[in-house]
Scaffold this motif. Structure first.
Motif, PDB file in Angstrom:
ATOM      1  N   SER A   1       0.600  -1.299   0.018  1.00 49.15           N
ATOM      2  CA  SER A   1      -0.173   0.016  -0.183  1.00 49.15           C
ATOM      3  C   SER A   1       0.802   1.103  -0.150  1.00 49.15           C
ATOM      4  O   SER A   1       0.467   2.240  -0.664  1.00 49.15           O
ATOM      5  N   ARG A   2       2.232   1.140   0.705  1.00 47.09           N
ATOM      6  CA  ARG A   2       2.855   2.399   0.883  1.00 47.09           C
ATOM      7  C   ARG A   2       3.645   2.541  -0.520  1.00 47.09           C
ATOM      8  O   ARG A   2       3.841   3.734  -1.018  1.00 47.09           O
ATOM      9  N   ALA A   3       3.723   1.291  -1.167  1.00 43.64           N
ATOM     10  CA  ALA A   3       4.374   1.273  -2.693  1.00 43.64           C
ATOM     11  C   ALA A   3       3.576   1.955  -3.539  1.00 43.64           C
ATOM     12  O   ALA A   3       3.738   3.187  -4.478  1.00 43.64           O
ATOM     13  N   LEU A   4       2.212   1.765  -3.391  1.00 42.43           N
ATOM     14  CA  LEU A   4       1.054   2.361  -4.265  1.00 42.43           C
ATOM     15  C   LEU A   4       1.159   3.854  -3.869  1.00 42.43           C
ATOM     16  O   LEU A   4       0.985   4.741  -4.853  1.00 42.43           O
ATOM     17  N   LEU A   5       1.172   4.435  -2.724  1.00 46.76           N
ATOM     18  CA  LEU A   5       1.023   5.835  -2.199  1.00 46.76           C
ATOM     19  C   LEU A   5       2.278   6.363  -2.981  1.00 46.76           C
ATOM     20  O   LEU A   5       2.119   7.769  -3.389  1.00 46.76           O
ATOM     21  N   LEU A   6       3.411   5.868  -2.857  1.00 50.13           N
ATOM     22  CA  LEU A   6       4.586   6.602  -3.391  1.00 50.13           C
ATOM     23  C   LEU A   6       4.493   6.509  -4.805  1.00 50.13           C
ATOM     24  O   LEU A   6       4.962   7.862  -5.382  1.00 50.13           O
ATOM     25  N   VAL A   7       4.073   5.433  -5.296  1.00 48.92           N
ATOM     26  CA  VAL A   7       4.037   5.728  -6.885  1.00 48.92           C
ATOM     27  C   VAL A   7       2.987   6.744  -7.459  1.00 48.92           C
ATOM     28  O   VAL A   7       3.206   7.540  -8.399  1.00 48.92           O
ATOM     29  N   GLY A   8       1.638   6.479  -6.700  1.00 47.57           N
ATOM     30  CA  GLY A   8       0.785   7.753  -7.331  1.00 47.57           C
ATOM     31  C   GLY A   8       1.336   9.080  -6.862  1.00 47.57           C
ATOM     32  O   GLY A   8       1.071   9.976  -7.726  1.00 47.57           O
ATOM     33  N   SER A   9       2.028   9.550  -5.729  1.00 46.28           N
ATOM     34  CA  SER A   9       2.309  10.854  -5.586  1.00 46.28           C
ATOM     35  C   SER A   9       3.699  11.013  -6.429  1.00 46.28           C
ATOM     36  O   SER A   9       3.691  12.081  -6.975  1.00 46.28           O
ATOM     37  N   GLY A  10       4.560  10.027  -6.673  1.00 45.56           N
ATOM     38  CA  GLY A  10       5.816  10.442  -7.598  1.00 45.56           C
ATOM     39  C   GLY A  10       5.318  10.614  -8.856  1.00 45.56           C
ATOM     40  O   GLY A  10       6.255  11.383  -9.567  1.00 45.56           O
ATOM     41  N   LEU A  11       4.358  10.210  -9.500  1.00 45.84           N
ATOM     42  CA  LEU A  11       4.069  10.164 -10.853  1.00 45.84           C
ATOM     43  C   LEU A  11       3.956  11.834 -11.140  1.00 45.84           C
ATOM     44  O   LEU A  11       3.970  12.343 -12.410  1.00 45.84           O
ATOM     45  N   LEU A  12       3.628  12.609  -9.987  1.00 48.72           N
ATOM     46  CA  LEU A  12       3.299  14.047 -10.277  1.00 48.72           C
ATOM     47  C   LEU A  12       4.599  14.914 -10.638  1.00 48.72           C
ATOM     48  O   LEU A  12       4.395  15.983 -10.988  1.00 48.72           O
TER      49      LEU A  12
ATOM     50  N   PHE B   1      -3.970   9.485 -16.083  1.00 45.83           N
ATOM     51  CA  PHE B   1      -4.323   8.218 -16.177  1.00 45.83           C
ATOM     52  C   PHE B   1      -3.334   7.281 -15.217  1.00 45.83           C
ATOM     53  O   PHE B   1      -4.124   6.413 -14.623  1.00 45.83           O
ATOM     54  N   GLY B   2      -2.182   7.420 -14.790  1.00 40.18           N
ATOM     55  CA  GLY B   2      -1.210   6.766 -14.019  1.00 40.18           C
ATOM     56  C   GLY B   2      -1.872   6.736 -12.662  1.00 40.18           C
ATOM     57  O   GLY B   2      -1.867   5.945 -11.886  1.00 40.18           O
ATOM     58  N   THR B   3      -2.184   7.993 -12.105  1.00 40.07           N
ATOM     59  CA  THR B   3      -2.706   8.259 -10.771  1.00 40.07           C
ATOM     60  C   THR B   3      -3.883   7.851 -10.525  1.00 40.07           C
ATOM     61  O   THR B   3      -4.451   7.372  -9.379  1.00 40.07           O
ATOM     62  N   ALA B   4      -4.797   7.753 -11.554  1.00 44.11           N
ATOM     63  CA  ALA B   4      -6.029   7.135 -11.166  1.00 44.11           C
ATOM     64  C   ALA B   4      -6.227   5.599 -11.281  1.00 44.11           C
ATOM     65  O   ALA B   4      -6.764   5.102 -10.572  1.00 44.11           O
ATOM     66  N   ALA B   5      -5.219   4.977 -12.172  1.00 48.62           N
ATOM     67  CA  ALA B   5      -4.960   3.643 -11.975  1.00 48.62           C
ATOM     68  C   ALA B   5      -4.498   3.250 -10.747  1.00 48.62           C
ATOM     69  O   ALA B   5      -4.979   2.187  -9.942  1.00 48.62           O
ATOM     70  N   VAL B   6      -3.305   3.931 -10.074  1.00 48.75           N
ATOM     71  CA  VAL B   6      -2.996   3.625  -8.882  1.00 48.75           C
ATOM     72  C   VAL B   6      -3.787   3.831  -7.619  1.00 48.75           C
ATOM     73  O   VAL B   6      -4.051   2.980  -6.903  1.00 48.75           O
ATOM     74  N   ALA B   7      -4.869   4.695  -7.853  1.00 52.49           N
ATOM     75  CA  ALA B   7      -5.869   5.117  -6.670  1.00 52.49           C
ATOM     76  C   ALA B   7      -6.857   4.012  -6.626  1.00 52.49           C
ATOM     77  O   ALA B   7      -7.366   3.667  -5.782  1.00 52.49           O
ATOM     78  N   LEU B   8      -7.232   3.556  -8.158  1.00 52.73           N
ATOM     79  CA  LEU B   8      -8.167   2.509  -8.152  1.00 52.73           C
ATOM     80  C   LEU B   8      -7.663   1.159  -7.835  1.00 52.73           C
ATOM     81  O   LEU B   8      -8.512   0.515  -6.704  1.00 52.73           O
ATOM     82  N   THR B   9      -6.413   0.829  -7.795  1.00 51.10           N
ATOM     83  CA  THR B   9      -5.694  -0.268  -7.361  1.00 51.10           C
ATOM     84  C   THR B   9      -5.725  -0.393  -5.871  1.00 51.10           C
ATOM     85  O   THR B   9      -5.964  -1.375  -5.160  1.00 51.10           O
ATOM     86  N   TYR B  10      -5.243   0.880  -5.371  1.00 53.28           N
ATOM     87  CA  TYR B  10      -5.312   0.754  -3.748  1.00 53.28           C
ATOM     88  C   TYR B  10      -6.616   0.744  -3.240  1.00 53.28           C
ATOM     89  O   TYR B  10      -6.846  -0.034  -2.183  1.00 53.28           O
ATOM     90  N   VAL B  11      -7.843   1.547  -3.807  1.00 56.05           N
ATOM     91  CA  VAL B  11      -9.183   1.366  -3.016  1.00 56.05           C
ATOM     92  C   VAL B  11      -9.348  -0.254  -3.461  1.00 56.05           C
ATOM     93  O   VAL B  11     -10.109  -0.959  -2.552  1.00 56.05           O
ATOM     94  N   ALA B  12      -9.259  -0.915  -4.672  1.00 58.38           N
ATOM     95  CA  ALA B  12      -9.760  -2.144  -4.974  1.00 58.38           C
ATOM     96  C   ALA B  12      -8.945  -3.421  -4.028  1.00 58.38           C
ATOM     97  O   ALA B  12      -9.615  -4.223  -3.495  1.00 58.38           O
ATOM     98  N   ALA B  13      -7.760  -3.027  -3.489  1.00 61.72           N
ATOM     99  CA  ALA B  13      -6.911  -3.880  -2.448  1.00 61.72           C
ATOM    100  C   ALA B  13      -7.543  -3.707  -1.237  1.00 61.72           C
ATOM    101  O   ALA B  13      -6.932  -4.428  -0.261  1.00 61.72           O
ATOM    102  N   GLY B  14      -8.401  -2.776  -0.963  1.00 55.99           N
ATOM    103  CA  GLY B  14      -9.123  -3.023   0.538  1.00 55.99           C
ATOM    104  C   GLY B  14      -8.569  -1.878   1.487  1.00 55.99           C
ATOM    105  O   GLY B  14      -8.646  -1.982   2.697  1.00 55.99           O
ATOM    106  N   TYR B  15      -7.542  -1.066   0.846  1.00 53.97           N
ATOM    107  CA  TYR B  15      -6.757  -0.258   1.901  1.00 53.97           C
ATOM    108  C   TYR B  15      -7.820   0.836   2.097  1.00 53.97           C
ATOM    109  O   TYR B  15      -8.727   1.149   1.557  1.00 53.97           O
ATOM    110  N   PRO B  16      -7.470   1.608   3.268  1.00 55.11           N
ATOM    111  CA  PRO B  16      -8.537   2.431   3.632  1.00 55.11           C
ATOM    112  C   PRO B  16      -8.400   3.756   3.012  1.00 55.11           C
ATOM    113  O   PRO B  16      -7.439   4.256   2.223  1.00 55.11           O
TER     114      PRO B  16
END
Length: 412
Positions: free
Chosen positions: A71-82, A94-109
């Motif tokens: 989950s932290r890797a996803l957060l880092l990738v989503g923010s780092g893409l900026l 599109f990259g940040t949207a995909a990361v956010a959707l993956t994060y939510v689908a994985a059940g993270y808060p």
């Protein structure tokens, strides 16, 4: 003299950078060429996302999965893409949207994981990729609907339940707000750009008009004076041996005419050296008509004056004086007649100014620029008046100027 419009424009210290848009606004462009890497903003946003996600995980403990390395890797990738949002805005949104959707689908808060998507959407809209931004945000919301209402049984956490429609409405409102804010800033940015272009165009137009005015003044001053000098120089050369005294008189006239021309040229050029300051000498007007008649007489031209114009504003008075001056100069240059008539008629706020000579035209090359009549028409048009000039049926030539003329006593 040749009248040319020059597009340069001195301004009062140049336009303020803040009037062109907020500082750093010029970094936003469609391709991102020359844009700096947004390290600081990306770092601050990454820290905020990590800290906010930590608080969100604590608040949603038991309902959502705890944060782990993935989950932290996803957060880092989503923010780092900026970091690439100014150079590759479509890929980033599109990259940040995909990361956010993956994060939510994985059940993270839930938490600030959607913030990078909002920033990426904002950047893409400003860069001109509006449809890409809308599509990415719309796909994110549609994906969230699919996960929250149909796929939640097959996805972590175990025992999850569907998201309430109240929460979905809140998410939809958030999406609309992000897109609306991006569009609002884009429209405002385009307005700033349009206003800046209009200010630049207005400055160029004012510079063109000022240089045209100066070129017209120089033409009128030099054309008249040089015509007098040319005639007197011819007289002096012809009489240098047979009548030295008359030749001396011609040289004296040349000296006086050149001195006056230099003074008027210096006055015109002073306005260029010190823009905005009041001129050191008053602009010529019809009160100097006797001097003009005397100069014409020194060139062998007798001028008869009929009527009188009432006092007027300096700009209007100057235009009338220059029209008479140019018309008499043309008589000296182009006409075989040695007599000219200047007639003034004032009626109902309009001045009728007529200059006649009996011709015939000499047909000789006078050395002029050919801009005299054009300059007279421009002066009249600037005041809302007209100029008619052309040969008469009897072989002479006539210049007729019709100028709006409001006398000084009417301006009180």
């Amino acid at each position: 003299m040749e009248e040319q419009r020059t597009p340069a424009a001195p301004t009062w210290g140049g336009p303020s950078r803040w009037r062109q848009g907020p500082p750093g606004w010029d970094r936003w462009n469609e391709q991102g060429h020359g844009a700096r890497w947004p390290w600081r903003s990306t770092l601050l946003l990454t820290v905020f996302v990590f800290v906010g996600s930590g608080f969100a995980a604590h608040a949603q403990h038991g309902d959502r999965l705890a944060l782990d390395p993935f989950s932290r890797a996803l957060l880092l990738v989503g923010s780092g893409l900026l970091l690439w949002r100014q150079r590759h805005p479509v890929f980033v949104v599109f990259g940040t949207a995909a990361v956010a959707l993956t994060y939510v689908a994985a059940g993270y808060p839930y938490g600030p994981v959607f913030l990078p998507v909002a920033v990426a959407c904002f950047s893409a809209v400003l860069a001109g990729h509006r449809r890409a931004a809308w599509t990415a945000v719309g796909l994110l919301w549609a994906g969230h609907l699919l996960v929250a209402h149909w796929l939640y049984r097959r996805l972590p956490p175990a025992g999850d339940h569907p998201t309430s429609w109240t929460q979905e409405i809140a998410i939809a409102t958030w999406v609309v707000a992000v897109v609306a804010l991006s569009e609002l800033v884009r429209v405002r940015r385009e307005q700033w750009s349009r206003e800046r272009a209009e200010r630049a165009q207005a400055a160029r137009r004012r510079a063109d008009e000022e240089r045209l005015r100066i070129a017209r003044e120089l033409h009128d001053v030099l054309a008249h004076s040089i015509s007098v000098i040319n005639v007197q120089a011819g007289v002096g050369l012809a009489l240098l041996d047979s009548d030295p005294e008359q030749a001396r008189t011609a040289l004296t006239t040349i000296k006086a005419a050149s001195k006056e021309a230099l003074g008027e040229v210096r006055q015109v050029l002073d306005t260029l050296r010190a823009p905005g300051e009041a001129p050191r000498a008053p602009a010529p007007g019809l009160d100097r008509l006797p001097e003009l008649v005397e100069q014409a007489a020194s060139a062998g031209l007798t001028v008869e004056i009929e009527g009188e114009a009432p006092p007027s504003a300096p700009g209007t008075d100057l235009a009338a004086f220059r029209i008479v001056q140019e018309a008499l100069t043309n008589v000296v240059r182009h006409s075989g007649s040695r007599r000219a008539r200047v007639r003034f008629a004032y009626e109902h706020g309009v001045l009728w100014l007529r200059i006649d000579d009996d011709g015939p035209a000499t047909g000789a090359e006078a050395g002029g620029s050919g801009n005299g009549l054009a300059g007279m028409r421009e002066r009249a048009a600037a005041l809302g008046g007209t100029i008619e000039a052309g040969p008469r049926d009897d072989g002479g030539f006539r210049v007729l100027a019709v100028l709006p003329w409001k006398a000084k006593e009417d301006n009180r």
